[in-house]
Design an enzyme around this catalytic site. Sequence first.
Site, PDB file in Angstrom:
ATOM      1  N   HIS A  78      -9.104   0.708  -6.985  1.00  0.00           N
ATOM      2  CA  HIS A  78      -9.867   1.327  -5.901  1.00  0.00           C
ATOM      3  C   HIS A  78      -9.058   2.443  -5.230  1.00  0.00           C
ATOM      4  O   HIS A  78      -9.531   3.535  -5.013  1.00  0.00           O
ATOM      5  CB  HIS A  78     -10.257   0.236  -4.906  1.00  0.00           C
ATOM      6  CG  HIS A  78      -9.117  -0.679  -4.508  1.00  0.00           C
ATOM      7  ND1 HIS A  78      -8.241  -1.218  -5.414  1.00  0.00           N
ATOM      8  CD2 HIS A  78      -8.681  -1.110  -3.276  1.00  0.00           C
ATOM      9  CE1 HIS A  78      -7.337  -1.958  -4.779  1.00  0.00           C
ATOM     10  NE2 HIS A  78      -7.585  -1.902  -3.487  1.00  0.00           N
ATOM     11  N   ASP A  84      -8.169   2.100   4.389  1.00  0.00           N
ATOM     12  CA  ASP A  84      -8.701   0.792   4.753  1.00  0.00           C
ATOM     13  C   ASP A  84      -9.341   0.226   3.502  1.00  0.00           C
ATOM     14  O   ASP A  84     -10.121   0.903   2.831  1.00  0.00           O
ATOM     15  CB  ASP A  84      -9.697   0.858   5.910  1.00  0.00           C
ATOM     16  CG  ASP A  84      -9.810  -0.518   6.557  1.00  0.00           C
ATOM     17  OD1 ASP A  84      -8.806  -0.967   7.153  1.00  0.00           O
ATOM     18  OD2 ASP A  84     -10.860  -1.168   6.438  1.00  0.00           O
ATOM     19  N   SER A  85      -8.968  -0.997   3.189  1.00  0.00           N
ATOM     20  CA  SER A  85      -9.403  -1.551   1.914  1.00  0.00           C
ATOM     21  C   SER A  85      -9.611  -3.046   2.048  1.00  0.00           C
ATOM     22  O   SER A  85      -9.254  -3.643   3.061  1.00  0.00           O
ATOM     23  CB  SER A  85      -8.352  -1.243   0.843  1.00  0.00           C
ATOM     24  OG  SER A  85      -7.051  -1.494   1.337  1.00  0.00           O
ATOM     25  N   LYS A  96       0.841  -1.208   0.000  1.00  0.00           N
ATOM     26  CA  LYS A  96       0.000   0.000   0.000  1.00  0.00           C
ATOM     27  C   LYS A  96       0.869   1.249   0.000  1.00  0.00           C
ATOM     28  O   LYS A  96       0.613   2.204  -0.719  1.00  0.00           O
ATOM     29  CB  LYS A  96      -0.807   0.054   1.311  1.00  0.00           C
ATOM     30  CG  LYS A  96      -2.147  -0.540   1.289  1.00  0.00           C
ATOM     31  CD  LYS A  96      -2.787  -0.129   2.627  1.00  0.00           C
ATOM     32  CE  LYS A  96      -3.936  -0.976   2.987  1.00  0.00           C
ATOM     33  NZ  LYS A  96      -4.539  -0.583   4.272  1.00  0.00           N
TER      34      LYS A  96
HETATM   35  P1  ITT Z   1      -2.633  -1.176   7.358  1.00  0.00           P
HETATM   36  O1  ITT Z   1      -3.894  -1.364   8.193  1.00  0.00           O
HETATM   37  O2  ITT Z   1      -1.407  -1.019   8.207  1.00  0.00           O
HETATM   38  O3  ITT Z   1      -2.778  -0.113   6.338  1.00  0.00           O
HETATM   39  P2  ITT Z   1      -3.396  -3.761   6.271  1.00  0.00           P
HETATM   40  O4  ITT Z   1      -2.815  -4.643   5.220  1.00  0.00           O
HETATM   41  O5  ITT Z   1      -3.757  -4.408   7.594  1.00  0.00           O
HETATM   42  O6  ITT Z   1      -2.377  -2.546   6.513  1.00  0.00           O
HETATM   43  P3  ITT Z   1      -6.190  -3.267   5.757  1.00  0.00           P
HETATM   44  O7  ITT Z   1      -6.624  -3.552   7.153  1.00  0.00           O
HETATM   45  O8  ITT Z   1      -6.818  -2.116   5.038  1.00  0.00           O
HETATM   46  O9  ITT Z   1      -4.627  -3.009   5.679  1.00  0.00           O
HETATM   47  O10 ITT Z   1      -6.385  -4.602   4.910  1.00  0.00           O
HETATM   48  C1  ITT Z   1      -6.374  -4.540   3.542  1.00  0.00           C
HETATM   49  C2  ITT Z   1      -6.120  -5.923   2.976  1.00  0.00           C
HETATM   50  O11 ITT Z   1      -6.908  -6.061   1.771  1.00  0.00           O
HETATM   51  C3  ITT Z   1      -4.670  -6.061   2.536  1.00  0.00           C
HETATM   52  O12 ITT Z   1      -3.871  -6.624   3.574  1.00  0.00           O
HETATM   53  C4  ITT Z   1      -4.776  -6.957   1.317  1.00  0.00           C
HETATM   54  O13 ITT Z   1      -4.848  -8.294   1.718  1.00  0.00           O
HETATM   55  C5  ITT Z   1      -6.129  -6.559   0.738  1.00  0.00           C
HETATM   56  N1  ITT Z   1      -5.954  -5.490  -0.279  1.00  0.00           N
HETATM   57  C6  ITT Z   1      -6.313  -4.172  -0.173  1.00  0.00           C
HETATM   58  N2  ITT Z   1      -5.972  -3.496  -1.274  1.00  0.00           N
HETATM   59  C7  ITT Z   1      -5.378  -4.385  -2.074  1.00  0.00           C
HETATM   60  C8  ITT Z   1      -4.787  -4.290  -3.350  1.00  0.00           C
HETATM   61  O14 ITT Z   1      -4.696  -3.129  -3.999  1.00  0.00           O
HETATM   62  N3  ITT Z   1      -4.266  -5.393  -3.892  1.00  0.00           N
HETATM   63  C9  ITT Z   1      -4.317  -6.573  -3.245  1.00  0.00           C
HETATM   64  N4  ITT Z   1      -4.844  -6.764  -2.035  1.00  0.00           N
HETATM   65  C10 ITT Z   1      -5.369  -5.670  -1.441  1.00  0.00           C
END
Ligand code: ITT
Length: 220
Positions: A183, A74-75, A17
């Site tokens: 996204h 958050d994604s 990210k």
């Molecule tokens: P932070 O909270 O520290 O930002 P995180 O990975 O825990 O890191 P999230 O809670 O938002 O972040 O979880 C998002 C998950 O969704 C991420 O770990 C991926 O598995 C998936 N994801 C989100 N965007 C993505 C993308 O562009 N490509 C692939 N997987 C994605």
Amino acid sequence: MTDDILTMVIATHNTGKLAEIRNLLKDYPVYLKSLLDFGPIPPVEEDGATFDDNAYKKAAFTARVLGVPALADDSGLVVEALGGEPGIHSARYGGDGLTDIERYTLLLRNMKGQKNRKAAFCCVISIAVPTGPALTYEARCEGRIAESASGENGFGYDPVFFYPPANQTFAEMSISEKSLVSHRGKALKEMQKEFDNVIRWIRQQMPVQEKFKCEGAISC
Ligand code: ITT
């Protein structure tokens, strides 16, 4: 570095990210820091019910603890045939401690034989200031869950997210190609449209730092 350039911290521990957000914001008149530029801070509990709740929690907490504006993302991947899962649980799908490969392998297994392969990546970007208020941008990208993994780029579920207009998975696209349609790219594009106002808003919300002249001191 001049006083005119705003400093903002990108509040994520996810290096994939971080690379995308840095790439998307590289031409913005803002000095971007990552969490690695600061000492360790306590983890944020991502227990919100929506992407929006969790993005705000991460941004507001980081801004408050570090005293600088923070941008959080958050994604997650929403799969229609799985009732919206993994959704807000995307980072922890299958439990803590799994690798990205183990997570998307589990997803492929849960989708085995499934005809409906519709899925969407969702992203909420929250920009918060230390006193609490925040701006929010959100976007989605529609695609399909591939039958098998393909591609080496990106992170997370990219190798199994097939994007029909490009006839490729996100992991087969370059970071710039993905960011044009993803996204995250679309949410940040929304922010870009009103970036001057965002900067103005942040400056208005930041506490004014008073400067005092030191009497008698050689330099302060
Ligand atoms: P932070 O909270 O520290 O930002 P995180 O990975 O825990 O890191 P999230 O809670 O938002 O972040 O979880 C998002 C998950 O969704 C991420 O770990 C991926 O598995 C998936 N994801 C989100 N965007 C993505 C993308 O562009 N490509 C692939 N997987 C994605």
